[in-house]
Design a protein around this motif. Structure first.
Motif, PDB file in Angstrom:
ATOM      1  N   THR A 142      15.886   2.882   3.963  1.00 14.78           N
ATOM      2  CA  THR A 142      16.041   3.111   2.531  1.00 14.78           C
ATOM      3  C   THR A 142      17.519   3.361   2.243  1.00 14.78           C
ATOM      4  O   THR A 142      18.120   4.248   2.835  1.00 14.78           O
ATOM      5  N   LEU A 181       5.554   6.533  14.202  1.00 20.69           N
ATOM      6  CA  LEU A 181       6.567   6.347  13.165  1.00 20.69           C
ATOM      7  C   LEU A 181       7.974   6.688  13.646  1.00 20.69           C
ATOM      8  O   LEU A 181       8.938   6.492  12.900  1.00 20.69           O
ATOM      9  N   GLU A 182       8.064   7.205  14.867  1.00 20.39           N
ATOM     10  CA  GLU A 182       9.345   7.676  15.401  1.00 20.39           C
ATOM     11  C   GLU A 182       9.952   8.719  14.466  1.00 20.39           C
ATOM     12  O   GLU A 182      11.156   8.687  14.160  1.00 20.39           O
ATOM     13  N   ALA A 226       2.210   4.986   5.279  1.00 22.92           N
ATOM     14  CA  ALA A 226       0.831   4.495   5.130  1.00 22.92           C
ATOM     15  C   ALA A 226       0.457   3.601   6.298  1.00 22.92           C
ATOM     16  O   ALA A 226      -0.675   3.653   6.801  1.00 22.92           O
ATOM     17  N   ARG A 227       1.396   2.786   6.732  1.00 18.08           N
ATOM     18  CA  ARG A 227       1.121   1.909   7.888  1.00 18.08           C
ATOM     19  C   ARG A 227       0.911   2.741   9.150  1.00 18.08           C
ATOM     20  O   ARG A 227       0.037   2.458   9.969  1.00 18.08           O
ATOM     21  N   GLY A 283       5.422   3.445   2.191  1.00 13.96           N
ATOM     22  CA  GLY A 283       4.642   2.333   2.720  1.00 13.96           C
ATOM     23  C   GLY A 283       4.597   2.352   4.235  1.00 13.96           C
ATOM     24  O   GLY A 283       3.582   2.006   4.853  1.00 13.96           O
ATOM     25  N   GLU A 284       5.715   2.748   4.840  1.00  5.03           N
ATOM     26  CA  GLU A 284       5.779   2.823   6.296  1.00  5.03           C
ATOM     27  C   GLU A 284       4.899   3.966   6.805  1.00  5.03           C
ATOM     28  O   GLU A 284       4.253   3.845   7.850  1.00  5.03           O
ATOM     29  N   ARG A 331      12.847   2.674  -5.077  1.00  6.04           N
ATOM     30  CA  ARG A 331      13.561   2.682  -3.800  1.00  6.04           C
ATOM     31  C   ARG A 331      14.175   1.314  -3.566  1.00  6.04           C
ATOM     32  O   ARG A 331      13.628   0.303  -4.008  1.00  6.04           O
ATOM     33  N   GLU A 339       0.865  -1.173   0.000  1.00  2.00           N
ATOM     34  CA  GLU A 339       0.000   0.000   0.000  1.00  2.00           C
ATOM     35  C   GLU A 339       0.901   1.222   0.000  1.00  2.00           C
ATOM     36  O   GLU A 339       1.522   1.544   1.010  1.00  2.00           O
ATOM     37  N   GLU A 340       1.021   1.861  -1.136  1.00  2.00           N
ATOM     38  CA  GLU A 340       1.926   2.995  -1.304  1.00  2.00           C
ATOM     39  C   GLU A 340       3.371   2.609  -1.033  1.00  2.00           C
ATOM     40  O   GLU A 340       4.123   3.380  -0.460  1.00  2.00           O
ATOM     41  N   GLY A 341       3.721   1.405  -1.374  1.00  2.00           N
ATOM     42  CA  GLY A 341       5.094   0.966  -1.147  1.00  2.00           C
ATOM     43  C   GLY A 341       5.166  -0.054  -0.035  1.00  2.00           C
ATOM     44  O   GLY A 341       4.151  -0.539   0.447  1.00  2.00           O
ATOM     45  N   LEU A 342       6.393  -0.335   0.376  1.00  6.14           N
ATOM     46  CA  LEU A 342       6.625  -1.398   1.346  1.00  6.14           C
ATOM     47  C   LEU A 342       6.751  -0.817   2.750  1.00  6.14           C
ATOM     48  O   LEU A 342       7.468   0.151   2.963  1.00  6.14           O
ATOM     49  N   SER A 343       6.055  -1.425   3.700  1.00 11.22           N
ATOM     50  CA  SER A 343       6.235  -1.008   5.098  1.00 11.22           C
ATOM     51  C   SER A 343       7.342  -1.850   5.724  1.00 11.22           C
ATOM     52  O   SER A 343       7.761  -2.871   5.165  1.00 11.22           O
ATOM     53  N   LEU A 356      11.094   8.679   5.666  1.00 11.54           N
ATOM     54  CA  LEU A 356      10.503   7.363   5.871  1.00 11.54           C
ATOM     55  C   LEU A 356       9.880   6.864   4.572  1.00 11.54           C
ATOM     56  O   LEU A 356       9.266   7.648   3.834  1.00 11.54           O
ATOM     57  N   PRO A 357       9.995   5.558   4.273  1.00 13.50           N
ATOM     58  CA  PRO A 357       9.398   5.025   3.041  1.00 13.50           C
ATOM     59  C   PRO A 357       7.880   5.252   3.043  1.00 13.50           C
ATOM     60  O   PRO A 357       7.243   5.200   4.106  1.00 13.50           O
TER      61      PRO A 357
END
Lengths: 388, 205
Positions: free
Chosen positions: A339, B123-124, B97-98, B94-95, A330, A285-289, B91-92
């Motif tokens: 990253t 998210l720190e 979004a989480r 995806g992170e 990325r 979702e909008e990239g990788l968490s 921050l990426p």
């Protein structure tokens, strides 16, 4: 002439994987109708002409029916093992039509890779070839090609020769050449070897810290006795925000090809990646968490995860303007959870072209290849300096 | 007669000199007005030490244009170019979004102060950035067309949620030269990169 040819074929056969090669049905990423059966047949003929032992089509069809194998874009781990056990095939040829245009000028592009079967499918060879009818018009346009079939033949021959050369004994390792300035990323971030910018809790665990992470760290660690294990890179499917169907898949495929060319780096077979993502129900979702990155590390033992988004992919169809490709990408380190590289890449076919279309890139597929090469080289290749 | 003629000539010359002086003054003042206007659209919190910022979360931008996906495109460019400066860690996406999901932000494009604090803690992240794309795409004037972008961005401190930096930038569009001589203007990618560069330049000034 005949003894020379026979000798060449013998060399090729001796260097080929010991056992038959299964040629999977050719996939279609072109977004247009293409004669896939004819292209697959041409590939089979090209391999047979070069002395490769092929698995009979009926045997492969039976296996695919038995295993309900429908996805021909890659080879999953379990499927590779089953294929080897049931048919004896030691490798699989995966191919896809990336561009097919019959209108004037005709255009054709094909990507193929050879994947070794077994418990863990491994990419042995991968290449892409593209051709257009107006590449070399010559004097009074006499060099123009109007039949796409001629282009198909040329492309298949190019790929066959490439495979034969790669498997020949003593063949040099695949290597990437320098990147032209116009194909370098517009904006590039490459993590420094030391001093991570994140808080200390994101630092790697002590036992994993010995593994070199960034290219700069690799070049600094020349005193190590044993060569470091190749870094495993999982290329996740790119999101597609462009108007072109399958643009995300095309760029993903090209990234895999380019990652393979970097020394000290191993690209994980896309079929294995796809299978792992499906089994883990991992949807970006909008990239990788970061938890997803942890999961990828766990399932695929990947050191780096490459993902991105294609925002523009314009193929130069008949009458349309110049081809244009734009993507952001990325690379995330699964060890440090940071990253390590981020880029924006964009180019048009006529960027940096000279008079009479010299140096012009005629297709978006080739343009994507050049941009992906610039990105991967700038981010992963220790021999290249980052050029922001 | 000669004297009158001489006086008339002097009067004409003095009038011309006045006009010339007014024109020169207008030329000098015009860019000054422009720079003054640009200067007003950037805010720096004088009490904030920006060198302490180590990690940044960039929230999805709001899109006030008619171009679909413009906000995603601009945000991606902004994130990558900010990270490319090497000054902070971004921050990426995806992170982020989480983090939005975990923090249960009802409207991530216009978060409240409490939302910012909660998200930054999750998210720190030291700071959180929000933004709006006001214009994105082609503008037309008579027969001339050109690409234009207008965006504004705010940076909020993660601990308190207060705005510590704010900037706006507009790039591209049709100027007098393009009106007179034509020309299609810069590609959208270049205009976007120019605007983001402008904002980053002001942020790190």
């Amino acid at each position: 002439m005949i003894p020379v040819l026979a000798a060449a074929l013998a060399v090729a056969v001796s260097a080929a994987p010991p056992g038959p090669i299964a040629v999977l049905p050719t996939g279609n990423l072109s977004g247009a109708e293409a004669p896939l059966d004819a292209i697959q047949a041409a590939l089979r003929v090209a391999l047979q002409d070069r002395g490769f032992d092929l698995l009979p089509e009926e045997v492969l069809a039976d296996f695919m029916s038995r295993q309900r194998l429908r996805d021909v874009s890659g080879l999953a781990a379990g499927m590779g093992e089953a294929l080897q056990a049931e048919t004896g095939a030691t490798a699989v040829l995966v191919s896809s039509v990336d561009l097919f245009q019959q209108d004037q000028p005709p255009r054709f592009a094909l990507t193929a890779r050879l994947v070794a079967t077994g418990r863990e499918p491994r990419i042995v060879w991968m290449d892409m070839a593209a051709a257009t009818g107006d590449e070399k018009p010559g004097f009074l346009g006499l060099g123009r090609i109007s039949d796409v079939g001629v282009l198909e033949g040329r492309v298949v021959t190019t790929l066959g020769d490439s495979l034969q050369a790669a498997l020949a004994p003593g063949a040099p390792d695949a290597s990437s050449d320098s990147v032209a300035r116009r194909f370098r990323p517009r904006s590039l971030y490459r993590a420094p070897a030391d001093a991570p910018l994140r808080a200390p809790d994101a630092l790697p665990e002590p036992e994993a810290a010995a593994v070199p992470e960034t290219p700069a760290a690799e070049t600094a660690g020349e005193t190590a006795a044993a060569p470091p294990a190749p870094r495993r890179v999982a290329v996740l499917p790119f999101a597609n925000d462009s108007a072109m169907k399958n643009a995300g898949d095309l760029v993903t495929l090209e990234m895999v090809r380019q990652v393979r060319l970097v020394p000290g780096v191993e690209a994980i077979e896309p079929g294995v990646v796809r299978d792992a993502l499906l089994r883990a129900h991992l949807i970006q979702e909008e990239g990788l968490s970061l938890p997803q990155a942890d999961l990828v590390r766990l399932l695929l033992e990947a050191d780096l995860v490459l993902f991105g988004d294609v925002s523009v992919y314009v193929e130069a169809w008949a009458g349309d303007p110049e081809p244009e490709v734009d993507f952001s990408a990325r690379i995330l380190s699964t060890r440090t959870r940071q990253t390590v590289c981020a880029v924006l890449s964009h180019a048009r076919g006529d960027d940096g072209a000279w008079f009479f279309g010299l140096r012009r890139v005629p297709t978006a597929r080739t343009l994507a290849a050049r941009l992906a090469h610039g990105f991967v080289t700038g981010c992963l290749d220790p021999r290249q300096e980052a050029r922001p | 007669m000669r004297k009158e003629g001489a006086e008339a000539g002097t009067g004409g010359r003095s009038k011309g000199a006045v006009l010339l002086t007014l024109f020169a003054a207008a030329l000098v003042l015009a860019p000054g007005c422009a720079s003054h206007r640009q200067g007003n659209v950037t805010f720096h919190d004088p009490d904030m030490d920006f060198s302490l910022i180590r990690s940044v979360a960039v929230l999805p931008f709001s899109n006030l244009t008619v171009s679909p996906k413009a906000e995603d495109r601009v945000r991606e460019v902004f994130m990558t170019m900010l990270q490319a400066t090497g000054a902070t860690y971004v921050l990426p996406p995806g992170e982020v979004a989480r983090g939005i999901s975990r923090s249960a932000l009802s409207n991530p494009v216009t978060p409240t102060t409490e939302d910012i604090v909660r998200l930054a803690k999750n998210l720190e992240a030291d700071v959180v950035i929000t933004g709006s794309v006001l214009e994105y795409g082609e503008v037309r004037s008579a027969t001339t067309t050109a690409n234009v972008i207008s965006l504004n961005v705010q940076m909020m401190e993660g601990q308190t949620g207060k705005v510590i930096w704010s900037g706006a930038s507009t790039k591209g569009g049709i100027d007098a030269g393009k009106r007179l001589f034509g020309g299609g203007g810069e590609p959208m990618n270049d205009v976007t990169a120019d605007a983001v560069n402008d904002l980053l330049h002001r942020l790190f000034r």
